[in-house]
Design a protein around this motif. Sequence first.
Motif, mmCIF file in Angstrom:
data_model
loop_
_atom_site.group_PDB
_atom_site.id
_atom_site.type_symbol
_atom_site.label_atom_id
_atom_site.label_comp_id
_atom_site.label_asym_id
_atom_site.label_seq_id
_atom_site.Cartn_x
_atom_site.Cartn_y
_atom_site.Cartn_z
ATOM 1 N N VAL A 160 0.856 -1.199 0.000
ATOM 2 C CA VAL A 160 0.000 0.000 0.000
ATOM 3 C C VAL A 160 0.889 1.247 0.000
ATOM 4 O O VAL A 160 0.657 2.203 -0.761
ATOM 5 N N GLY A 161 1.948 1.212 0.830
ATOM 6 C CA GLY A 161 2.859 2.364 0.883
ATOM 7 C C GLY A 161 3.569 2.581 -0.451
ATOM 8 O O GLY A 161 3.651 3.706 -0.961
ATOM 9 N N GLU A 162 4.054 1.480 -1.016
ATOM 10 C CA GLU A 162 4.771 1.544 -2.310
ATOM 11 C C GLU A 162 3.847 2.107 -3.411
ATOM 12 O O GLU A 162 4.243 2.996 -4.180
ATOM 13 N N GLU A 163 2.623 1.585 -3.455
ATOM 14 C CA GLU A 163 1.686 2.046 -4.501
ATOM 15 C C GLU A 163 1.263 3.495 -4.255
ATOM 16 O O GLU A 163 0.977 4.225 -5.211
ATOM 17 N N SER A 164 1.235 3.920 -2.989
ATOM 18 C CA SER A 164 0.917 5.330 -2.686
ATOM 19 C C SER A 164 1.983 6.244 -3.290
ATOM 20 O O SER A 164 1.671 7.244 -3.943
ATOM 21 N N VAL A 165 3.241 5.873 -3.058
ATOM 22 C CA VAL A 165 4.345 6.686 -3.586
ATOM 23 C C VAL A 165 4.308 6.703 -5.112
ATOM 24 O O VAL A 165 4.462 7.762 -5.746
ATOM 25 N N GLU A 166 4.066 5.524 -5.711
ATOM 26 C CA GLU A 166 4.024 5.460 -7.183
ATOM 27 C C GLU A 166 2.868 6.303 -7.737
ATOM 28 O O GLU A 166 2.996 6.936 -8.791
ATOM 29 N N THR A 167 1.763 6.343 -7.002
ATOM 30 C CA THR A 167 0.623 7.167 -7.441
ATOM 31 C C THR A 167 0.976 8.659 -7.361
ATOM 32 O O THR A 167 0.675 9.438 -8.278
ATOM 33 N N ILE A 168 1.640 9.044 -6.280
ATOM 34 C CA ILE A 168 2.035 10.454 -6.126
ATOM 35 C C ILE A 168 2.990 10.862 -7.261
ATOM 36 O O ILE A 168 2.836 11.919 -7.878
ATOM 37 N N LEU A 169 3.967 9.985 -7.546
ATOM 38 C CA LEU A 169 4.925 10.302 -8.616
ATOM 39 C C LEU A 169 4.218 10.395 -9.971
ATOM 40 O O LEU A 169 4.516 11.285 -10.777
ATOM 41 N N ALA A 170 3.244 9.493 -10.198
ATOM 42 C CA ALA A 170 2.489 9.534 -11.467
ATOM 43 C C ALA A 170 1.654 10.807 -11.556
ATOM 44 O O ALA A 170 1.510 11.398 -12.638
ATOM 45 N N ALA A 171 1.114 11.253 -10.409
ATOM 46 C CA ALA A 171 0.319 12.485 -10.403
ATOM 47 C C ALA A 171 1.205 13.695 -10.716
ATOM 48 O O ALA A 171 0.801 14.601 -11.466
ATOM 49 N N LYS A 172 2.428 13.697 -10.143
ATOM 50 C CA LYS A 172 3.365 14.809 -10.433
ATOM 51 C C LYS A 172 3.713 14.814 -11.923
ATOM 52 O O LYS A 172 3.748 15.869 -12.551
ATOM 53 N N ASP A 173 3.980 13.646 -12.478
ATOM 54 C CA ASP A 173 4.290 13.548 -13.913
ATOM 55 C C ASP A 173 3.106 14.020 -14.752
ATOM 56 O O ASP A 173 3.278 14.759 -15.729
ATOM 57 N N ALA A 174 1.910 13.564 -14.369
ATOM 58 C CA ALA A 174 0.703 13.933 -15.135
ATOM 59 C C ALA A 174 0.497 15.445 -15.093
ATOM 60 O O ALA A 174 0.175 16.076 -16.116
ATOM 61 N N ALA A 175 0.717 16.038 -13.915
ATOM 62 C CA ALA A 175 0.525 17.491 -13.765
ATOM 63 C C ALA A 175 1.544 18.270 -14.599
ATOM 64 O O ALA A 175 1.282 19.399 -15.015
ATOM 65 N N ALA A 176 2.705 17.643 -14.828
ATOM 66 C CA ALA A 176 3.749 18.301 -15.628
ATOM 67 C C ALA A 176 3.584 18.002 -17.119
ATOM 68 O O ALA A 176 4.524 18.172 -17.902
ATOM 69 N N GLY A 177 2.414 17.519 -17.484
ATOM 70 C CA GLY A 177 2.136 17.270 -18.901
ATOM 71 C C GLY A 177 2.356 15.830 -19.319
ATOM 72 O O GLY A 177 2.310 15.513 -20.503
ATOM 73 N N GLY A 178 2.614 14.972 -18.327
ATOM 74 C CA GLY A 178 2.886 13.562 -18.644
ATOM 75 C C GLY A 178 1.611 12.767 -18.902
ATOM 76 O O GLY A 178 0.539 13.319 -19.152
ATOM 77 N N ASP A 179 1.784 11.469 -18.727
ATOM 78 C CA ASP A 179 0.787 10.497 -19.149
ATOM 79 C C ASP A 179 -0.326 10.322 -18.101
ATOM 80 O O ASP A 179 -0.079 9.836 -17.009
ATOM 81 N N MET A 180 -1.557 10.717 -18.448
ATOM 82 C CA MET A 180 -2.688 10.542 -17.520
ATOM 83 C C MET A 180 -3.023 9.058 -17.334
ATOM 84 O O MET A 180 -3.507 8.661 -16.278
#
Length: 112
Positions: free
Chosen positions: A40-60
């Motif tokens: 759960v902790g690992e997937e939380s971090v991966e979700t946060i990183l994906a959200a940062k990437d998405a906000a910077a124009g990355g892959d939704m």
Amino acid sequence: MSDTLSRLAEVLEARKGAAPDSSYVASLYHKGLNKILEKVGEESVETILAAKDAAAGGDMSALVYETADLWFHSLVMLAALGQHPQAVLDELERRFGLSGHAEKAARADTLS
Ligand SMILES: N=c1c2ncn([C@@H]3O[C@H](COP(=O)(O)OP(=O)(O)OP(=O)(O)O)[C@@H](O)[C@H]3O)c2ncn1[C@@H]1O[C@H](COP(=O)(O)O)[C@@H](O)[C@H]1O
């Protein structure tokens, strides 16, 4: 309740009787709660990183994928502790129409 959550909850319950080498969920139960919480902790971090990437124009779609992993492992955690996702949906339902500010103030009143 969401049909998808309901069907997944049934599968997670059924996996309690499965052999660890036959199922990812059964292997998590077998490894124990600490391993499930680690996921759960690992997937939380991966979700946060994906959200940062998405906000910077990355892959939704990466954000959706990682959020699905996070929800899935949270459901495994609930199942391991004997909780059904309906309990979480009931809590969200209870909060409908209650402002987040008002709900937080009520929490503070309860704690004091
Ligand atoms: N929704 C999911 C689901 N989402 C993600 N995952 C698994 O979660 C893992 C997360 O990826 P990781 O790269 O972190 O996993 P990993 O490298 O194997 O893990 P570690 O060894 O590093 O801890 C992957 O193995 C994914 O396949 C899921 N595994 C199962 N389900 C559902 O659960 C059902 C039962 O699955 P089994 O128990 O495997 O039959 C399936 O039919 C699906 O409906």
